[in-house]
Scaffold this motif. Structure first.
Motif, mmCIF file in Angstrom:
data_model
loop_
_atom_site.group_PDB
_atom_site.id
_atom_site.type_symbol
_atom_site.label_atom_id
_atom_site.label_comp_id
_atom_site.label_asym_id
_atom_site.label_seq_id
_atom_site.Cartn_x
_atom_site.Cartn_y
_atom_site.Cartn_z
ATOM 1 N N SER A 275 36.277 -24.091 -17.373
ATOM 2 C CA SER A 275 37.464 -24.929 -17.487
ATOM 3 C C SER A 275 38.698 -24.267 -16.890
ATOM 4 O O SER A 275 39.536 -24.941 -16.291
ATOM 5 N N LEU A 279 40.807 -25.965 -14.053
ATOM 6 C CA LEU A 279 42.227 -26.298 -14.208
ATOM 7 C C LEU A 279 43.070 -25.615 -13.139
ATOM 8 O O LEU A 279 43.998 -26.217 -12.599
ATOM 9 N N THR A 312 36.569 -29.114 -14.823
ATOM 10 C CA THR A 312 37.206 -28.894 -16.117
ATOM 11 C C THR A 312 36.538 -29.749 -17.190
ATOM 12 O O THR A 312 36.203 -29.263 -18.281
ATOM 13 N N TYR A 316 34.478 -28.601 -20.581
ATOM 14 C CA TYR A 316 34.788 -28.903 -21.987
ATOM 15 C C TYR A 316 33.510 -29.066 -22.803
ATOM 16 O O TYR A 316 33.442 -28.679 -23.964
ATOM 17 N N ALA A 321 33.832 -35.745 -22.821
ATOM 18 C CA ALA A 321 34.410 -35.120 -21.629
ATOM 19 C C ALA A 321 33.436 -35.193 -20.465
ATOM 20 O O ALA A 321 33.816 -35.461 -19.322
ATOM 21 N N SER A 398 41.391 -33.749 -22.755
ATOM 22 C CA SER A 398 42.290 -32.593 -22.828
ATOM 23 C C SER A 398 43.004 -32.547 -24.166
ATOM 24 O O SER A 398 43.181 -31.476 -24.750
ATOM 25 N N ALA A 401 40.658 -31.417 -26.831
ATOM 26 C CA ALA A 401 39.965 -30.156 -26.580
ATOM 27 C C ALA A 401 39.916 -29.281 -27.821
ATOM 28 O O ALA A 401 38.973 -28.527 -28.033
ATOM 29 N N PHE A 416 46.395 -27.334 -22.326
ATOM 30 C CA PHE A 416 45.439 -28.161 -21.587
ATOM 31 C C PHE A 416 46.013 -29.522 -21.212
ATOM 32 O O PHE A 416 45.995 -29.893 -20.045
ATOM 33 N N PRO A 417 46.554 -30.282 -22.190
ATOM 34 C CA PRO A 417 47.173 -31.550 -21.788
ATOM 35 C C PRO A 417 48.360 -31.340 -20.852
ATOM 36 O O PRO A 417 48.579 -32.145 -19.938
ATOM 37 N N ALA A 420 47.120 -30.749 -17.363
ATOM 38 C CA ALA A 420 46.568 -32.024 -16.894
ATOM 39 C C ALA A 420 47.693 -32.960 -16.476
ATOM 40 O O ALA A 420 47.619 -33.617 -15.433
#
Lengths: 784, 111
Positions: A275, A279, A312, A316, A321, A398, A401, A416-417, A420
């Motif tokens: 991941s 990312l 990514t 997850y 995902a 995300s 996660a 993570f968000p 994203a």
């Protein structure tokens, strides 16, 4: 049509293309396009079987002794990739018929593309890892050929070499990982390896295996830091960029990660590696895409970024995902494929891909503009296109996660968000910039090399076909959800999973994030010039390109330097290397094995005249070294030889003494004969003192080693000599009294035969050298 | 005796090695001749020296070991063949190339 034929038919057709070219002429593309169409239909026919959870398999022994089998396996994941390969393959081949001029080398083009298609089908359908590796390298190889299709261009060759080096290094790493898996599990068959997943994860090999396999996947899928080959691969013809470098080959790495999830996935290490690399590529790709001016370069960096997104999601590891990842994989192939075909049309009809020169093309190229708008908006993630659906799934995954089994990332879960979101905003901006200025704002300029006009229908149709998928799937995601996505997700996770893709999730965080993306994206786009100016001020982006461009010449120069150090061309240096190496190995062995055992218990007595003879011998040897005149040196050598003969007398060896006397005399005569025609000794005065010093040290050490070896050989007798046999049987079996002669001609007569042959050959050699010499003109002449 | 011979052998090896490292082709050949003398003596010394009568099997023993002597005899002849060949080779090389300086015999530059 059997399963085996599906994988092998592209190779067979590739062999026939040169023949068919003669029959079909420039229509060869139509002949070739029939194959992916047939394969696509075959795959559709397998859909009911695969949906019911029954895989299609084929098994042939290939090298059964090491477990390498020709074993194919068609499950949901393979089928999805099969659809992409054959479906987009068909569109691209039809497109290429109109795109490529008939002056191009069409035979090469279709042979390479068929090789690639077969290899790619092999990769996704192999159940045996070695078989998969072979097909994997074949995709690298055919990609190399296709990138270098215009081999007269320097950039093409550079790009082809770069992609080859990077993907093959990754492939080798993967091979090492595969071999380690085999050592651990005893099989190359993927299903049997997945069945032993627990064993693999518990063993100490787990982390090295994961790293090696992922190196292969990341290099193939152009993830950081291996992403640098993809933008340079854009030197290939556009149909190739579309097919290989957006829709299929770069997804081979994703296929590998998805396939290996069953065996290696589900651990913290797996999640973190996959991941975070995904990312990172997502972020870097979308950022760099903003800075490009060339349409193809924008699409290349966008591909890196979108592949990062898919990786990514698969990293997850939760079923939701993975569903998002697989859905986006499918969507990406559709919109990126159509965008590449659109760029090809623009390039074909205007002669440039530079976005600063292209303006307002929509008026003259309405259909192309439609492809661009729909493809770009799908990529940007705007409803109602399919990209929106998969982007929503990405945001959801995300945000969630933390809640899954990834709780250990809790303190950093907000990252993570956030990443994203940022990457999606960048994606939105570059997506809009692909079509807005080029097709809408402003009037058509005269800067383009060709006067733009709408493309022929043959170029437009494949693009329209692909782009319509974006709309259809966007409106009716259920069409693929149950049939294609669900079996693929089940194939990855190995557990039943119910796929349903919604448009409307209700008012929640992912929807809010989508709104933020569109609003911020629009604002940024209207301030694009300021944004670009700001980005230009960011100091040089960290790029592995710089490392690559430094490393390749550095390796070559380093090798050259090392070769120049050792391969001097001086005989003396090579002799010195051999001597020093011998000293090191022999002396080192004596030292390390504690072999220096010298016993003085059993020595023969020494008479005074023997000491005198030894002194004469030493004086003779030193004379050869130090005497300046060559005549004196030869005589000195003679002194040594005759003294050795005398020593043989003392050591009770009459035959040796006789031979030595004779040979020494003849040798001396020869030396005198030859030396009278040779120049005086070279003066060694100009030899540097340092060199002389090294010579002296090497000589003294060699002498010391010889002395030590003789003493050790004398002192250590591990078993009785066999000479009593010769002494007893010389008379009885040999019928003679001279034991040495009987050994030479009777017991060990073969040695004597050999030595006679040596003398004969030496004589012939001498004769040939003297009598037959070749002058510069190449004519043999008799020497005087 | 064996101790003394070992020292002599060491001197022969040292002298031979030193000549092997020199620039003149002729000295290199002289060096190989010295080295082969050293090796012959080495084979003999590593057995035992002066233990008994020459290996002519008349009367009762003890006799010296005949096997190393047979080996050395072969070695002498082969050494002679090689030395004469190399000598003529050096002569021909000098005739063709007009030098016996090994530093100047360095192959072709433009390979």
């Amino acid at each position: 049509m059997s399963f085996l034929a599906v994988v092998l038919s592209p190779f067979i057709l590739a062999m026939l293309v040169p023949l068919l070219r003669k029959a079909a002429g420039n229509k060869i593309g139509w002949v070739v396009s029939l194959l992916p169409l047939t394969l696509f239909i075959w795959l559709v026919k397998q859909l009911p079987t695969v949906m019911s959870g029954e895989p299609v398999t084929v098994f042939y022994n290939w090298v059964p002794s090491i477990g390498v089998n020709f074993s194919l396996y068609l499950d949901g994941l393979s089928l999805l990739f099969g659809f992409l390969i054959t479906g987009i393959g068909f569109a691209v081949i039809v497109y290429s018929i109109y795109y490529l001029s008939t002056k191009e080398n069409l035979t090469n083009f279709y042979v390479f593309i068929l090789l690639f298609m077969g290899a790619m089908l092999g990769v996704v359908m192999s159940n045996n890892l070695i078989l998969m590796y072979i097909f994997w390298e074949l995709t690298s190889f055919s990609s190399f050929l296709l990138i270098g299709f215009w081999y007269h261009k320097e950039r093409s060759r550079y790009g082809a070499q770069k992609s080859m080096l990077i993907t093959v290094i990754g492939g080798f790493s993967m091979l090492a990982g595969i071999v380690m898996l085999w050592v651990l599990t005893g099989t190359f068959e993927v299903r049997e390896i997945i069945a032993q997943a627990a064993l693999i994860k518990e063993s100490g090999f787990y982390i090295p295996i994961t790293i090696l396999v992922l190196l292969g996947a990341f290099s193939k899928s152009a993830q950081i830091p291996f992403h640098i080959w993809l933008p340079d691969a854009m030197e290939a013809p556009t149909p190739i960029s579309c097919y290989l470098h957006s829709a299929t080959m770069v997804k081979a790495g994703i296929y590998l990660i998805a396939r290996m999830t069953g065996a290696l996935g589900g651990t913290e290490f797996w999640f973190l590696t996959v991941s975070s690399i995904g990312l990172g590529s997502l972020m870097l790709g979308s950022y760099l895409a903003l800075k490009q001016k060339d349409l193809k370069a924008i699409l290349a960096f966008s591909t890196i970024s979108q592949l990062g997104l898919i990786i990514t999601l698969i990293g997850y590891g939760t079923p939701g995902a993975i569903m998002g990842g697989i859905f986006h994989l499918f969507n990406h192939s559709a919109f990126k494929g159509s965008l590449f075909l659109m760029v090809g049309i623009v390039d074909h009809e205007t002669g440039t891909r530079d976005i600063s020169k292209l303006r307002g093309l929509a008026k003259v190229m309405p259909y192309t503009a439609a492809i661009a708008v729909i493809g770009s908006l799908a990529m940007a993630g705007v409803p109602p296109f399919n990209g929106f659906l998969s982007k929503e799934l990405f945001f959801t995954a995300s945000v969630e996660a933390v809640t899954a089994n990834l709780a250990f990332i809790h303190p950093y879960a907000w990252l993570f968000p956030l990443i994203a979101l940022c990457a999606s905003i960048f994606t939105f901006v570059y997506s809009v910039s692909i079509f807005h200025k080029v097709f809408f704002s402003g009037e058509v300029t005269k800067e383009t090399p060709k006067h733009p006009h709408e493309a022929p229908v043959g170029l437009l149709l494949p693009g329209l076909l692909l782009v319509s998928i974006n709309v259809i799937i966007g409106l009716f995601p259920g069409l693929v959800a149950k049939s294609i996505i669900e079996p693929a997700v089940v194939a990855i996770t190995g557990a039943p999973f119910y796929v349903k893709i919604y448009h409307w999730h209700g008012l929640n965080l992912p929807l809010a994030m989508s709104l933020v993306v569109i609003i911020v994206g629009l604002v940024l786009y209207y301030r694009l010039d300021q944004l670009k100016a700001a980005l230009a001020r960011v100091p040089g982006t960290p790029s592995s390109n710089r490392f690559y461009d430094w490393a390749v010449p550095a390796v070559l120069n380093g090798a050259l330097r090392i070769t120049n150090i050792q391969m001097t061309g001086f005989l003396r240096d090579y002799n010195l290397f051999i001597i020093l190496y011998t000293l090191l190995v022999v002396g080192g062995t004596i030292f390390m094995k504690d072999a220096l055992i010298i016993s003085t218990a059993d020595l023969a007595e020494v008479a005074f005249f023997e000491v005198v003879m030894a002194l004469i011998l030493v004086a003779g040897a030193l004379g050869v070294v130090f005497l300046k005149s060559r005549l004196a040196a030869i005589v000195s050598l003679g002194v040594v030889g005759y003294t050795v003969a005398l020593l043989f007398v003392i050591f009770r060896a009459p035959d040796l003494a006789l031979t030595q006397l004779l040979v020494e005399t003849v040798t001396l005569a020869l030396f005198l004969l030859a030396f009278s025609r040779l120049p005086k000794f070279l003066s060694e005065h100009d030899t540097p003192a340092r060199v002389k010093g090294i010579n002296v040290v090497a000589a003294l050490l060699t002498g010391a080693l010889a002395t030590t070896l003789t003493l050790i050989g004398h002192s250590n007798k591990y078993f009785e000599p066999i000479s009593h046999y010769f002494i007893e049987n010389t008379k009885k079996l040999g019928g003679g009294t001279n034991a040495v002669n009987v050994i030479l001609v009777d017991f060990r007569g073969l040695d004597t035969l050999g030595e006679i042959a040596v003398l004969g050959i030496a004589g012939l050699g001498v004769y040939a050298m003297i009598k037959l010499a070749i002058r510069k003109g190449g004519k043999a002449h008799e020497n005087e | 005796m064996e101790l003394m011979m070992s020292l002599v052998i060491g001197v022969l090896f040292a002298a031979g090695t030193y000549l092997l490292l020199s620039r003149s082709m002729l000295r290199v050949i002289l060096g190989t001749a010295l080295l082969s003398h050293g090796v012959l003596l080495m084979i003999l010394t590593m057995g035992k020296l002066k233990r008994g009568a020459p290996p002519i099997i008349i009367g009762a023993g003890p006799f010296t070991d005949p096997l190393p002597q047979a080996l050395i005899l072969t070695a002498i002849v082969i050494g002679f063949g090689v030395t004469s060949f190399v000598l003529v080779l050096a002569y021909r090389a000098y005739q063709t190339l007009k030098t016996d300086d090994l530093d100047k015999l360095r192959g072709v530059d433009d390979e």
